[in-house]
Design an enzyme around this catalytic site. Structure first.
Site, PDB file in Angstrom:
ATOM      1  N   LYS A 116       7.474  -1.861 -57.201  1.00 47.19           N
ATOM      2  CA  LYS A 116       6.710  -0.671 -57.583  1.00 47.19           C
ATOM      3  C   LYS A 116       5.264  -1.065 -57.797  1.00 47.19           C
ATOM      4  O   LYS A 116       4.965  -2.210 -58.154  1.00 47.19           O
ATOM      5  CB  LYS A 116       7.253  -0.083 -58.889  1.00 47.19           C
ATOM      6  CG  LYS A 116       6.969   1.387 -59.036  1.00 47.19           C
ATOM      7  CD  LYS A 116       7.950   2.183 -58.190  1.00 47.19           C
ATOM      8  CE  LYS A 116       7.833   3.653 -58.342  1.00 47.19           C
ATOM      9  NZ  LYS A 116       9.039   4.333 -57.855  1.00 47.19           N
ATOM     10  N   GLY A 228       8.856  19.704 -63.889  1.00 52.78           N
ATOM     11  CA  GLY A 228       8.010  18.968 -62.944  1.00 52.78           C
ATOM     12  C   GLY A 228       7.919  19.742 -61.648  1.00 52.78           C
ATOM     13  O   GLY A 228       8.942  20.224 -61.130  1.00 52.78           O
ATOM     14  N   TYR A 229       6.713  19.889 -61.119  1.00 53.24           N
ATOM     15  CA  TYR A 229       6.548  20.663 -59.889  1.00 53.24           C
ATOM     16  C   TYR A 229       5.693  19.894 -58.886  1.00 53.24           C
ATOM     17  O   TYR A 229       4.846  20.432 -58.207  1.00 53.24           O
ATOM     18  CB  TYR A 229       5.943  22.043 -60.220  1.00 53.24           C
ATOM     19  CG  TYR A 229       6.501  23.164 -59.363  1.00 53.24           C
ATOM     20  CD1 TYR A 229       7.828  23.568 -59.491  1.00 53.24           C
ATOM     21  CD2 TYR A 229       5.712  23.809 -58.421  1.00 53.24           C
ATOM     22  CE1 TYR A 229       8.353  24.587 -58.711  1.00 53.24           C
ATOM     23  CE2 TYR A 229       6.220  24.842 -57.634  1.00 53.24           C
ATOM     24  CZ  TYR A 229       7.541  25.217 -57.789  1.00 53.24           C
ATOM     25  OH  TYR A 229       8.068  26.247 -57.011  1.00 53.24           O
TER      26      TYR A 229
HETATM   27  N1  GLU Z   1       8.647   6.567 -54.983  1.00 52.17           N
HETATM   28  C1  GLU Z   1       9.940   6.923 -54.465  1.00 52.17           C
HETATM   29  C2  GLU Z   1      11.036   6.435 -55.388  1.00 52.17           C
HETATM   30  O1  GLU Z   1      10.843   6.245 -56.562  1.00 52.17           O
HETATM   31  C3  GLU Z   1      10.118   6.490 -53.014  1.00 52.17           C
HETATM   32  C4  GLU Z   1      10.006   5.031 -52.766  1.00 52.17           C
HETATM   33  C5  GLU Z   1       9.934   4.658 -51.294  1.00 52.17           C
HETATM   34  O2  GLU Z   1      10.008   5.535 -50.449  1.00 52.17           O
HETATM   35  O3  GLU Z   1       9.791   3.463 -51.019  1.00 52.17           O
HETATM   36  O4  GLU Z   1      12.159   6.298 -54.993  1.00 52.17           O
END
Ligand code: GLU
Length: 427
Positions: A116, A228-229
Site C-alpha cells: 500500500k 461513503g460515496y
Molecule cells: N485500493 C484497492 C484495494 O484496497 C485496489 C488495489 C489494487 O487494485 O491493487 O483493494
C-alpha cells in the site's frame, strides 16, 4: 530566515489500524497453530519506504509532502495495492492496509502479494496542476522499488484513473519506455481494463447475492444504507439497485448524509454530488449523520469509507442483517465479536472489496499480452473469483464455528504461510 514549520506528520490514530491488523492475525495464528517464526514474519512488513516530496505550488511557493510505500509480503508474487492521498494518512494506516492487501490477494487466490502507498495531503485543496506535480513527485521517489515483477500500485481513497495516468507516464519517463502494467486502474485509453471502474462494488455485491441465497433472505427491495460515496460507495448504490434490486434509503460522504425512507434514486443523487461536491442537501431527503446512518434499521449496511467506524461503542446498535464491508478495516475486533453474537452476517473487508484488485490483476494480464477482454468477460471472470472465494470463506466459518473475518484469515494466512514455507524462508 528560517520560519517554524508545523509538523504535518500525524500521530497514530486510535484505534491504531496496524495494531488491529496484527491482533486479527494473532487470532488466526493461534487457531491455525502457526509456526511461531512464520507468525512473527507475517506480523510485519518486509519493506517500507518513507519519502519527502517537494512540490511547486501554483503561487510559486514550494510545499513539502510526506509519503510512504509499504511492501508487506511478496511470498505469493509481486506486491500489489493502491495509493491513498489523505490528510489523516499515517505510516501505521498504510502498514495495516498493506497487510490487508496481502490477505486480500490470497483469499481470492490471485498470484500477488500485498502493498500500500499513501501521501499525507488534502487533494480537495489542490489544483489539477498541483495534484499532477505531487503524483509525479511520488513516483519519482517510489518508482525505484516498483516494477511489473516487484510492486504494482493502483487507486485507493482520493486517487483516480487520471492520477494513475500521470503516474504511469512519469514511470515511462523513468524507464525510457511504456510499461503500462506497472500501474493499474488506468483510464481505458491508456491500457485500463473494461470493468475496473465499478469492480470493487460489483465484487462485494456478488458476495451479497450469494449470502442472500444461503440465508434465504430476499434482497429485492431490501433496505440499504451506504456510508461513503467515493468509487466503492457510489457504484454500490448504482449496481445494488441494478443487479440486486436493493432500495437504498441512506447514503453519506465526508460532509454528512441523506435519508429518504422511500429510497434514493442513484442518477439524481450522483448528479447532485457532481454539481455541489457532496450528497448533502439532496432535494427531498432528510439529513442524517454518518454515525446515525450505520445505526439505521435497515437490512443491509455498507460501510464504504474509512477504517474503524464500527467499534465496541456502536456495534450493539447495528441492526442490519448483512454488513457488506467495501471499506478497508471498518470494523474492530471487539465489534466483530458483538456482531457475531448478534447474528449479523459480515462479509469481511478483504474478501468483500477484493473485486478491485482482482480486476487490477486482469488489467496487468491484459497489459502483458497487449490484448484486451470485453467487459462481459471481465464480469464473468470476476464473478467466478468472488463467488468461489465467498463460499470457501463461508464454509470455513461453518466448519470452525468462527465469524467470517476469522474464517477469511484462516484461508488467506494458510496460503501465505504455505508459500513462505515452500520458499524455505523459515525452516
Ligand atoms: N485500493 C484497492 C484495494 O484496497 C485496489 C488495489 C489494487 O487494485 O491493487 O483493494
Amino acid at each position: 530566515m528560517a520560519t517554524a514549520v508545523k509538523s504535518d506528520i500525524k500521530l497514530e490514530p486510535s484505534p491504531n489500524p496496524f495494531e488491529v491488523a496484527q491482533q486479527q492475525l494473532d487470532e488466526a495464528a493461534e487457531l491455525l497453530e502457526l509456526d511461531s517464526a512464520i507468525h512473527h514474519l507475517l506480523r510485519w512488513p518486509m519493506r517500507e519506504l518513507h519519502v519527502t516530496l517537494p512540490v511547486r505550488m501554483d503561487d510559486g511557493s514550494t510545499k513539502i509532502y510526506h509519503g510512504f510505500r509499504v511492501q508487506y509480503n511478496d511470498a505469493r508474487g509481486p506486491t500489489k495495492g493502491g495509493i491513498r492521498f489523505h490528510p489523516d494518512e499515517t505510516i501505521d494506516t498504510v502498514r495495516a492496509l498493506a497487510a490487508w492487501m496481502t490477505w486480500k490477494t490470497a483469499v481470492v487466490d490471485i498470484p500477488l502479494g500485498g502493498a500500500k502507498g499513501g501521501v499525507i495531503c488534502n487533494p480537495k485543496e489542490l489544483s489539477d496542476g498541483e495534484l499532477e506535480r505531487l503524483s509525479r513527485a511520488y513516483i519519482r521517489q517510489v518508482g525505484r522499488i516498483l516494477g511489473l515483477k516487484k510492486d504494482i500500485p493502483a487507486p485507493d481513497v482520493y486517487t483516480t484513473p487520471q492520477i494513475m495516468a500521470w503516474m504511469a507516464d512519469e514511470y515511462a519517463f523513468m524507464k525510457g519506455h511504456n510499461e503500462f502494467g506497472v500501474i493499474t486502474g488506468k483510464p481505458l485509453a491508456l491500457g485500463g481494463s473494461a470493468g475496473r471502474g465499478d469492480a470493487t462494488a460489483r465484487g462485494g455485491l456478488y458476495c451479497l447475492r450469494e449470502a442472500g441465497k444461503l440465508l434465504d433472505i430476499k434482497l429485492d427491495g431490501a433496505t440499504t444504507a451506504i456510508q461513503g460515496y467515493g468509487n466503492a460507495g457510489s457504484f454500490a448504490h448504482k449496481l445494488g439497485v441494478e443487479l440486486l434490486g436493493l432500495t437504498v434509503v441512506a447514503v453519506s460522504d465526508s460532509r454528512g448524509g441523506i435519508y429518504n425512507k422511500g429510497g434514493l434514486e442513484y442518477d439524481a443523487v450522483f448528479a447532485h454530488k457532481q454539481k455541489t461536491g457532496s450528497v448533502v442537501e439532496f432535494p427531498g431527503s432528510e439529513p442524517i449523520t454518518n454515525e446515525a446512518l450505520l445505526e439505521l434499521d435497515v437490512t443491509i449496511s455498507i460501510p464504504a469509507a474509512l477504517e474503524s467506524v464500527i467499534t465496541e461503542r456502536n456495534a450493539n446498535k447495528i441492526s442490519a442483517k448483512f454488513l457488506v464491508e467495501l471499506a478497508n478495516g471498518p470494523t474492530t475486533p471487539e465489534a466483530d465479536k458483538i456482531l457475531y453474537e448478534a447474528g449479523c452476517y459480515v462479509i469481511p473487508d478483504f474478501l468483500c472489496n477484493a473485486g478491485g484488485v482482482t480486476v487490477s490483476y486482469f488489467e496487468m494480464v491484459q497489459n502483458s499480452y497487449n490484448y484486451y477482454w470485453t467487459e462481459q468477460l471481465v464480469h464473468e471472470r470476476l464473478d467466478e473469483k468472488m463467488t468461489s472465494a465467498f463460499h470457501v470463506v463461508h464454509d470455513t466459518a461453518q466448519e470452525h464455528k468462527v465469524h467470517n473475518r476469522l474464517a477469511a484469515y484462516l484461508v488467506a494466512v494458510s496460503k501465505v504461510a504455505e508459500a513462505v514455507k515452500l520458499r524455505g524462508w523459515v525452516s
